[in-house]
Motif scaffolding. Structure first.
Motif, PDB file in Angstrom:
ATOM      1  N   ALA A  69     -16.762 -39.321  29.926  1.00 46.83           N
ATOM      2  CA  ALA A  69     -17.201 -38.733  29.525  1.00 46.83           C
ATOM      3  C   ALA A  69     -17.937 -36.934  29.458  1.00 46.83           C
ATOM      4  O   ALA A  69     -17.973 -36.877  28.891  1.00 46.83           O
ATOM      5  N   VAL A  70     -18.728 -37.689  30.873  1.00 44.18           N
ATOM      6  CA  VAL A  70     -19.237 -36.161  31.572  1.00 44.18           C
ATOM      7  C   VAL A  70     -17.990 -34.716  30.939  1.00 44.18           C
ATOM      8  O   VAL A  70     -17.998 -33.953  31.688  1.00 44.18           O
ATOM      9  N   LYS A  80     -17.237 -35.361  20.979  1.00 45.99           N
ATOM     10  CA  LYS A  80     -15.889 -36.129  21.774  1.00 45.99           C
ATOM     11  C   LYS A  80     -16.697 -37.075  22.847  1.00 45.99           C
ATOM     12  O   LYS A  80     -15.912 -38.053  22.854  1.00 45.99           O
ATOM     13  N   ALA A  81     -17.390 -36.356  23.652  1.00 46.76           N
ATOM     14  CA  ALA A  81     -17.196 -37.218  24.764  1.00 46.76           C
ATOM     15  C   ALA A  81     -18.362 -38.864  24.520  1.00 46.76           C
ATOM     16  O   ALA A  81     -18.476 -39.433  25.181  1.00 46.76           O
ATOM     17  N   LYS A  83     -17.846 -39.832  21.512  1.00 40.25           N
ATOM     18  CA  LYS A  83     -16.743 -40.823  20.982  1.00 40.25           C
ATOM     19  C   LYS A  83     -16.153 -41.291  21.611  1.00 40.25           C
ATOM     20  O   LYS A  83     -15.923 -42.285  21.573  1.00 40.25           O
ATOM     21  N   TYR A  84     -15.863 -41.152  22.345  1.00 40.54           N
ATOM     22  CA  TYR A  84     -15.650 -41.674  23.974  1.00 40.54           C
ATOM     23  C   TYR A  84     -16.670 -43.206  24.470  1.00 40.54           C
ATOM     24  O   TYR A  84     -16.252 -43.781  24.360  1.00 40.54           O
ATOM     25  N   ILE A  85     -17.842 -42.368  24.308  1.00 40.95           N
ATOM     26  CA  ILE A  85     -18.309 -43.251  25.143  1.00 40.95           C
ATOM     27  C   ILE A  85     -18.680 -44.965  23.792  1.00 40.95           C
ATOM     28  O   ILE A  85     -18.883 -45.539  24.706  1.00 40.95           O
ATOM     29  N   GLU A  86     -18.386 -44.484  22.988  1.00 38.36           N
ATOM     30  CA  GLU A  86     -18.847 -45.416  21.521  1.00 38.36           C
ATOM     31  C   GLU A  86     -17.552 -46.868  21.774  1.00 38.36           C
ATOM     32  O   GLU A  86     -17.457 -47.582  20.932  1.00 38.36           O
ATOM     33  N   LYS A  87     -16.571 -46.223  21.910  1.00 37.11           N
ATOM     34  CA  LYS A  87     -15.708 -47.160  21.725  1.00 37.11           C
ATOM     35  C   LYS A  87     -14.780 -48.383  23.026  1.00 37.11           C
ATOM     36  O   LYS A  87     -15.688 -48.122  23.400  1.00 37.11           O
TER      37      LYS A  87
END
Length: 87
Positions: A69-70, A80-81, A83-87
């Motif tokens: 994410a970072v 976008k980071a 959103k990546y964490i939430e999936k």
């Protein structure tokens, strides 16, 4: 396992003789205290160990997600980071 534990190490240090390599006689080995743990306690310990392995695996996964994410936040953007964490 007992000998490799902290309690076992203390007992070996107490009874061991010699310099660099500790020497322990068979009589000394017989004097080592080995606790008798009930099956109930053994199962509790086993469960705790299994939980610790599961939590370690989970924490390693979360660390990898955070690193990725970072990277995404730096290379693309924060949205976008997240959103990546939430999936």
């Amino acid at each position: 396992m007992v000998i490799n534990s902290l309690v076992g190490e203390y007992q070996l240090n107490r009874i061991g003789t010699g310099g660099v390599q500790t020497n322990i006689s068979s009589n000394d080995i017989q004097k080592i205290f080995i606790p008798k743990i009930t099956n109930v306690i053994q199962r509790k310990i086993a469960k705790m160990i299994e939980e610790s392995f599961d939590l370690k695996k989970q924490s390693e996964h979360l660390l990898e997600v955070a690193k990725k994410a970072v990277e995404i936040a730096i290379e693309q953007n924060e949205e976008k980071a997240l959103k990546y964490i939430e999936k």
